[in-house]
Design a protein around this motif. Sequence first.
Motif, PDB file in Angstrom:
ATOM      1  N   LEU A 152       0.935  -1.074  -0.067  1.00  0.00           N
ATOM      2  CA  LEU A 152       0.236   0.046  -0.100  1.00  0.00           C
ATOM      3  C   LEU A 152       0.755   1.287   0.106  1.00  0.00           C
ATOM      4  N   PHE A 153       2.049   1.366   0.784  1.00  0.00           N
ATOM      5  CA  PHE A 153       3.001   2.367   0.662  1.00  0.00           C
ATOM      6  C   PHE A 153       3.477   2.624  -0.554  1.00  0.00           C
ATOM      7  N   PHE A 154       3.864   1.556  -1.055  1.00  0.00           N
ATOM      8  CA  PHE A 154       4.182   1.585  -2.635  1.00  0.00           C
ATOM      9  C   PHE A 154       3.358   2.228  -3.470  1.00  0.00           C
ATOM     10  N   LYS A 155       2.015   1.784  -3.349  1.00  0.00           N
ATOM     11  CA  LYS A 155       0.832   2.572  -4.209  1.00  0.00           C
ATOM     12  C   LYS A 155       0.742   4.204  -4.055  1.00  0.00           C
ATOM     13  N   ILE A 156       1.013   4.250  -2.723  1.00  0.00           N
ATOM     14  CA  ILE A 156       0.728   5.782  -1.951  1.00  0.00           C
ATOM     15  C   ILE A 156       1.942   6.543  -2.528  1.00  0.00           C
ATOM     16  N   ALA A 157       3.093   6.007  -2.793  1.00  0.00           N
ATOM     17  CA  ALA A 157       4.437   6.502  -3.095  1.00  0.00           C
ATOM     18  C   ALA A 157       5.057   7.285  -1.916  1.00  0.00           C
ATOM     19  N   ALA A 158       4.816   6.599  -0.607  1.00  0.00           N
ATOM     20  CA  ALA A 158       5.220   7.134   0.660  1.00  0.00           C
ATOM     21  C   ALA A 158       6.785   6.405   0.761  1.00  0.00           C
ATOM     22  N   ALA A 193      -5.283   7.504  -3.481  1.00  0.00           N
ATOM     23  CA  ALA A 193      -6.459   7.795  -3.004  1.00  0.00           C
ATOM     24  C   ALA A 193      -6.916   6.400  -2.368  1.00  0.00           C
ATOM     25  N   VAL A 194      -6.994   5.220  -3.282  1.00  0.00           N
ATOM     26  CA  VAL A 194      -7.693   4.292  -2.755  1.00  0.00           C
ATOM     27  C   VAL A 194      -6.788   3.630  -1.560  1.00  0.00           C
ATOM     28  N   GLY A 195      -5.443   3.666  -1.716  1.00  0.00           N
ATOM     29  CA  GLY A 195      -4.316   2.986  -1.014  1.00  0.00           C
ATOM     30  C   GLY A 195      -4.677   3.504   0.614  1.00  0.00           C
TER      31      GLY A 195
END
Length: 481
Positions: free
Chosen positions: A218-224, A252-254
Amino acid sequence: MTELLEILTSSQNILPEWILIIGILFLVVIISFQKDGSKWPYRFSFLLVLSYTFSASYYYENLPNEGIKLFGDLLILDKTSLFFKQLVALSTIVFLIHSRLFKYKFDGEIYFLVLCILLGLSFLAMTTNFLVIYVSIELVSISSYVLVATKNDKKNFEAAIKYLIFGATSSAIMLYGISLFYGIGHTLNFADSVFFKSIATNSALIIQIITFLFLAGLFFKIAAAPFQSWVPDVYEATSTPIISFLSFAPKAVGVLVVARVVQANFVNLNMVLLLIIFISLIVGNLAALWQTNLKRMLGYSGIAQAGFILIGVLKGPQTDFYGAFFYILTYLPITMGAFFLADLLKKQAGSDEMEDFKGIGQKNIFLGLNAVIIMMALVGLPPTVGFMAKLMVFSSIINMGEDMHSSAYYGLLIFGLLNAAISIYYYLKVPYFMLIKKSYNQPRYNPDFFLTVVLTYFSIALVVFFLYPDFGTEWVRKVLF
């Protein structure tokens, strides 16, 4: 027989997804028999997304506040998931309009991949099941990898390979965390009471570590940070409408799924989230300071924006994620407007380098004013809705500091304000070059006033929502957990 009835009943409640699935199959047929240069894939995709948006908005008018569970708790359909599905659908519409206005000659496969991402995010928004989360993220990720590699360019392929390697690694870490959770919790649904009871018998530290492993994807998709290494190269090399869509929709969905994990409250994740927030703000802001390429700068700043959004996800005694959800609502016109501006500036200057923007705002003052408003919104300055978004998440920190009597949250508040101040330098660098610096080279193209007018709609929205925020605030209040 009971299971069959459950499947049939549940299938009736996912009409938007059925529309999307059937439409994607029809799109494959259209792509297979189309002639080169045909506009039918674009037209059909646009109608399909409009149908999906309409059904997701009006088919569930009588949805109960507690939502409904589908397919034996695999999916949960509630007002929160509908809110995020509508936002992702709106971002898809903006992508389609953006690509058409700038006359991008995308093959039909591009629209197929974007719709697959929309489908994956739609299911991801409706679940608390580990397996559905993983499959949905993989559908989104694989489609994203291929989208990034669609340009026949060496730099583009290099960015796609980096994206693939880091994405596959984060997915593997995530799957390992899921396997550990399944072994400990004896169920794949983290909102299940069975899972909560099983988890409660284990060390909190161990559960925090496993949760961090699960959240890696999820952090990968959020780019955190520290899962952000793919961002600058992918943002720079990918076509602007595509990266505009990818910069918002998966993020957003992440965030929604992270909020659902926090809401389940099977472990205190604040320390994990605080670590991610601090790293994201530091890496994103400091790296963005040195960028000369606008799209790379927007990429690094997106890492910092992920940190600001996650502030609103921190768990407190009265947490309802209002700040995070409102931030995401405002982030749609802000970030997609910024990429629309980036494409327009590239058309004027012939490059994404900020040095080449010198004097463009002097020749087209309306474009310069739009750049000022959009960049002020990214910073979080009044009179733009970006100020309201920052105010919401910072207010949530103050409330948590008071309720939990912890100085760490006041430290985060000061740190966040300092990082917001740092961002003024690199965001306002764009209008500075456009309006203050004199041009050494004439723009490659004459000013496109029609595209400037379209960009003005983004700017007007950012100011109007600041002056009259009730529409956004009331919408968000209705969809909170």
